[in-house]
Write a protein that holds these residues in place. Structure first.
Motif, PDB file in Angstrom:
ATOM      1  N   LEU A 146       0.578  -1.573  -0.057  1.00 35.70           N
ATOM      2  CA  LEU A 146      -0.281  -0.127   0.098  1.00 35.70           C
ATOM      3  C   LEU A 146       0.967   0.825   0.080  1.00 35.70           C
ATOM      4  O   LEU A 146       0.814   2.039  -0.971  1.00 35.70           O
ATOM      5  CB  LEU A 146      -0.649   0.240   0.816  1.00 35.70           C
ATOM      6  N   GLU A 147       2.096   1.497   0.644  1.00 37.66           N
ATOM      7  CA  GLU A 147       2.987   2.642   0.888  1.00 37.66           C
ATOM      8  C   GLU A 147       3.611   2.527  -0.493  1.00 37.66           C
ATOM      9  O   GLU A 147       3.276   3.884  -0.975  1.00 37.66           O
ATOM     10  CB  GLU A 147       3.884   2.291   1.919  1.00 37.66           C
ATOM     11  N   LYS A 148       4.096   1.539  -1.899  1.00 40.09           N
ATOM     12  CA  LYS A 148       4.598   2.026  -2.734  1.00 40.09           C
ATOM     13  C   LYS A 148       3.781   1.964  -4.150  1.00 40.09           C
ATOM     14  O   LYS A 148       4.296   2.322  -4.522  1.00 40.09           O
ATOM     15  CB  LYS A 148       5.657   0.644  -3.095  1.00 40.09           C
ATOM     16  N   PHE A 149       2.208   1.854  -3.184  1.00 40.21           N
ATOM     17  CA  PHE A 149       1.503   1.879  -4.420  1.00 40.21           C
ATOM     18  C   PHE A 149       1.331   3.121  -5.355  1.00 40.21           C
ATOM     19  O   PHE A 149       1.272   3.925  -4.759  1.00 40.21           O
ATOM     20  CB  PHE A 149      -0.505   0.931  -4.342  1.00 40.21           C
ATOM     21  N   GLY A 150       1.038   3.206  -6.371  1.00 38.16           N
ATOM     22  CA  GLY A 150       1.397   4.555  -7.401  1.00 38.16           C
ATOM     23  C   GLY A 150       2.953   4.950  -7.149  1.00 38.16           C
ATOM     24  O   GLY A 150       2.689   5.948  -8.387  1.00 38.16           O
ATOM     25  N   LYS A 151       3.731   4.794  -7.029  1.00 42.35           N
ATOM     26  CA  LYS A 151       4.957   5.463  -6.698  1.00 42.35           C
ATOM     27  C   LYS A 151       5.135   5.279  -8.018  1.00 42.35           C
ATOM     28  O   LYS A 151       5.753   3.865  -8.405  1.00 42.35           O
ATOM     29  CB  LYS A 151       5.790   5.387  -5.646  1.00 42.35           C
ATOM     30  N   PRO A 152       6.558   5.832  -8.664  1.00 40.63           N
ATOM     31  CA  PRO A 152       7.481   5.482  -8.909  1.00 40.63           C
ATOM     32  C   PRO A 152       9.249   4.968  -8.581  1.00 40.63           C
ATOM     33  O   PRO A 152       8.676   4.797  -7.332  1.00 40.63           O
ATOM     34  CB  PRO A 152       8.172   7.023  -9.742  1.00 40.63           C
ATOM     35  N   LEU A 153       9.212   4.138  -9.308  1.00 43.13           N
ATOM     36  CA  LEU A 153      11.343   3.055  -8.980  1.00 43.13           C
ATOM     37  C   LEU A 153      12.132   3.441  -7.695  1.00 43.13           C
ATOM     38  O   LEU A 153      12.058   3.898  -6.933  1.00 43.13           O
ATOM     39  CB  LEU A 153      11.786   2.620 -10.552  1.00 43.13           C
ATOM     40  N   GLN A 154      11.919   5.792  -8.032  1.00 43.21           N
ATOM     41  CA  GLN A 154      12.771   6.152  -7.246  1.00 43.21           C
ATOM     42  C   GLN A 154      12.222   6.231  -5.953  1.00 43.21           C
ATOM     43  O   GLN A 154      12.974   6.603  -4.501  1.00 43.21           O
ATOM     44  CB  GLN A 154      13.242   7.838  -8.516  1.00 43.21           C
ATOM     45  N   GLN A 155      11.066   6.715  -5.913  1.00 41.28           N
ATOM     46  CA  GLN A 155      10.308   6.583  -4.810  1.00 41.28           C
ATOM     47  C   GLN A 155      10.407   5.573  -3.872  1.00 41.28           C
ATOM     48  O   GLN A 155      10.223   5.227  -3.307  1.00 41.28           O
ATOM     49  CB  GLN A 155       9.090   7.127  -4.603  1.00 41.28           C
ATOM     50  N   ILE A 156      10.025   3.777  -4.511  1.00 39.14           N
ATOM     51  CA  ILE A 156      10.438   2.671  -4.361  1.00 39.14           C
ATOM     52  C   ILE A 156      10.810   2.860  -3.427  1.00 39.14           C
ATOM     53  O   ILE A 156      11.279   2.102  -2.401  1.00 39.14           O
ATOM     54  CB  ILE A 156       9.521   1.698  -4.955  1.00 39.14           C
ATOM     55  N   HIS A 157      12.765   2.648  -3.530  1.00 37.57           N
ATOM     56  CA  HIS A 157      13.394   2.722  -3.511  1.00 37.57           C
ATOM     57  C   HIS A 157      14.255   3.705  -2.466  1.00 37.57           C
ATOM     58  O   HIS A 157      15.310   3.749  -2.466  1.00 37.57           O
ATOM     59  CB  HIS A 157      14.435   2.302  -5.204  1.00 37.57           C
ATOM     60  N   ALA A 158      13.720   4.342  -2.416  1.00 38.44           N
ATOM     61  CA  ALA A 158      14.126   6.119  -1.900  1.00 38.44           C
ATOM     62  C   ALA A 158      14.512   5.383   0.058  1.00 38.44           C
ATOM     63  O   ALA A 158      15.844   5.484   0.316  1.00 38.44           O
ATOM     64  CB  ALA A 158      12.920   6.948  -1.367  1.00 38.44           C
ATOM     65  N   PRO A 159      13.753   4.189   0.089  1.00 38.08           N
ATOM     66  CA  PRO A 159      14.688   4.134   1.543  1.00 38.08           C
ATOM     67  C   PRO A 159      15.998   2.873   1.752  1.00 38.08           C
ATOM     68  O   PRO A 159      16.708   2.219   2.542  1.00 38.08           O
ATOM     69  CB  PRO A 159      13.088   2.949   2.306  1.00 38.08           C
ATOM     70  N   VAL A 160      15.586   2.145  -0.076  1.00 38.85           N
ATOM     71  CA  VAL A 160      16.952   1.661   0.353  1.00 38.85           C
ATOM     72  C   VAL A 160      18.329   1.924  -0.077  1.00 38.85           C
ATOM     73  O   VAL A 160      18.586   3.073  -0.875  1.00 38.85           O
ATOM     74  CB  VAL A 160      17.475   0.719  -1.172  1.00 38.85           C
ATOM     75  N   PRO A 161      18.997   2.380   0.631  1.00 32.63           N
ATOM     76  CA  PRO A 161      20.523   3.045   1.222  1.00 32.63           C
ATOM     77  C   PRO A 161      20.973   2.446  -0.465  1.00 32.63           C
ATOM     78  O   PRO A 161      21.597   1.913  -1.015  1.00 32.63           O
ATOM     79  CB  PRO A 161      21.185   1.728   2.166  1.00 32.63           C
ATOM     80  N   GLY A 162      21.977   4.210  -0.882  1.00 26.14           N
ATOM     81  CA  GLY A 162      22.544   4.057  -2.039  1.00 26.14           C
ATOM     82  C   GLY A 162      21.128   3.899  -3.343  1.00 26.14           C
ATOM     83  O   GLY A 162      22.129   4.276  -4.272  1.00 26.14           O
ATOM     84  N   PHE A 163      20.249   4.033  -3.069  1.00 26.72           N
ATOM     85  CA  PHE A 163      19.645   3.743  -3.998  1.00 26.72           C
ATOM     86  C   PHE A 163      18.263   4.886  -4.272  1.00 26.72           C
ATOM     87  O   PHE A 163      17.111   4.723  -4.883  1.00 26.72           O
ATOM     88  CB  PHE A 163      18.264   2.381  -4.188  1.00 26.72           C
ATOM     89  N   GLY A 164      18.606   5.826  -3.399  1.00 24.40           N
ATOM     90  CA  GLY A 164      17.758   7.222  -3.503  1.00 24.40           C
ATOM     91  C   GLY A 164      17.527   7.905  -4.689  1.00 24.40           C
ATOM     92  O   GLY A 164      17.836   7.778  -6.054  1.00 24.40           O
ATOM     93  N   PRO A 165      16.330   8.415  -4.862  1.00 22.92           N
ATOM     94  CA  PRO A 165      16.312   9.614  -5.901  1.00 22.92           C
ATOM     95  C   PRO A 165      17.638  10.164  -6.068  1.00 22.92           C
ATOM     96  O   PRO A 165      18.113  11.078  -5.187  1.00 22.92           O
ATOM     97  CB  PRO A 165      15.435  10.382  -5.791  1.00 22.92           C
ATOM     98  N   GLY A 166      18.052  10.558  -7.693  1.00 26.68           N
ATOM     99  CA  GLY A 166      18.944  11.311  -7.659  1.00 26.68           C
ATOM    100  C   GLY A 166      20.534  10.494  -7.757  1.00 26.68           C
ATOM    101  O   GLY A 166      21.334  10.959  -7.976  1.00 26.68           O
ATOM    102  N   THR A 167      20.367   9.225  -7.386  1.00 27.02           N
ATOM    103  CA  THR A 167      21.610   8.198  -7.248  1.00 27.02           C
ATOM    104  C   THR A 167      21.849   7.735  -8.489  1.00 27.02           C
ATOM    105  O   THR A 167      21.031   7.152  -9.065  1.00 27.02           O
ATOM    106  CB  THR A 167      21.424   7.530  -6.047  1.00 27.02           C
TER     107      THR A 167
END
Length: 307
Positions: A146-167
């Motif tokens: 539910l937290e990831k639904f509708g979000k783009p990849l960069q937001q889905i991976h935002a909590p992952v160290p080193g994989f956030g938006p702009g990386t």
């Protein structure tokens, strides 16, 4: 006798926090093993108890969902005739229960999910990139559909160290999604959990609270008795008609103690320990291993020395 793990990506072949995509033959797209019926029974339970938590869909995705179902119905009886057969309604799993009731059960992705052990996620290209447009996620590995639904990849991976938006990894993943054509690819991810629950959710709020307090996963300190290795086999395949990308996630759960019986434990256990030792504090917090890493490394080193 304890069965041996099917996949051992923690041997160094699939390092955590790397993309690690590899080509996949379509004949090997789906995995079926002796746990098929228990996995499907657990999906049925979750659909009955919390359908809105384990299934989501955007309007306008039903044709793509049907495409997924059609691909599976063409593949499964041919690849697994001992477990899947053609029936008047399409394809059925021998010995499995019927489909659940409710409006959500009319979704083709729900029917598709009850043919396989994999979770099924549909990604769709939009102005903001590839977003999660529909999904059946009964066996989450510490994340919330539910937290990831509708979000783009960069937001889905935002909590992952080193994989956030702009990386750079975030940009590479988007390019890989854009470049995916007729071929399929796979990658592996892994973690360690307490107990053998397939349904293992965790929201971003819970993740932050856990990182702040860093509690041990193993209250009695006996990691060898309670630790399970959770391996995710992930595949990506572009759907030929809709152009959406199907992301599949197949969970394998193995007791950590099972490695003691592995014929390659003398090399596998220390390689696993080295992977854990290489994680930095942010990565350990994300995996929930901050308090238990040293304990787990000790167990693995004991296995290696006893070989």
């Amino acid at each position: 006798m304890t069965s041996l793990p099917t996949h051992t990506p923690y041997d160094g072949s699939s390092k955590l926090f790397t993309i690690g995509l590899k080509p996949l033959a379509l004949a090997d797209w789906i995995e079926v093993d002796e746990h098929l019926l228990p996995f499907l029974a657990e999906k049925q339970r979750l659909y009955a108890e919390m359908p809105g938590t384990v299934f989501v869909e955007e309007d306008g995705t039903r044709d793509a969902q049907r495409e997924v179902l059609d691909l599976l119905e063409a593949h499964l009886p041919r690849a697994f005739p001992e477990t899947h057969r053609r029936a008047s309604g399409g394809v059925e799993v021998i010995g499995a229960a019927g489909n659940p009731e409710g409006d959500f059960a009319k979704a083709p992705l729900v029917a598709a999910s009850l043919l396989v052990q994999e979770d099924l996620i549909l990604m769709r290209r939009g102005e903001d990139g590839w977003r999660l447009a529909a999904g059946s996620l009964c066996f989450p590995s510490s994340w919330s559909l539910l937290e990831k639904f509708g979000k783009p990849l960069q937001q889905i991976h935002a909590p992952v160290p080193g994989f956030g938006p702009g990386t750079r990894p975030a940009e590479l993943i988007n390019r890989m999604f854009d470049g995916l054509q007729g071929q399929a690819v796979e990658r592996y991810n892994w973690s360690i959990q307490s107990g053998d629950a397939l349904y293992h959710p965790l929201s971003n709020v819970e993740r932050n609270e856990r990182a702040a307090s860093r509690p041990s996963r193993f209250a009695d300190g006996d990691a060898n008795a309670h630790a399970f290795i959770r391996v995710e086999r992930q595949t990506l395949r572009k759907l030929p008609v809709s152009g959406d990308i199907l992301f599949t996630i197949r969970i394998h759960l193995d007791p950590l103690a099972a490695l003691a019986h592995h014929p390659d434990r003398a090399t596998l256990a220390p390689a696993f320990a080295a992977q854990l030792e290489a994680l930095d504090i942010a990565q350990l917090d994300y995996k929930g291993l901050t308090s238990d890493r040293d304990r787990l490394v000790g167990v693995l080193n004991q296995m290696a020395n006893a070989a």
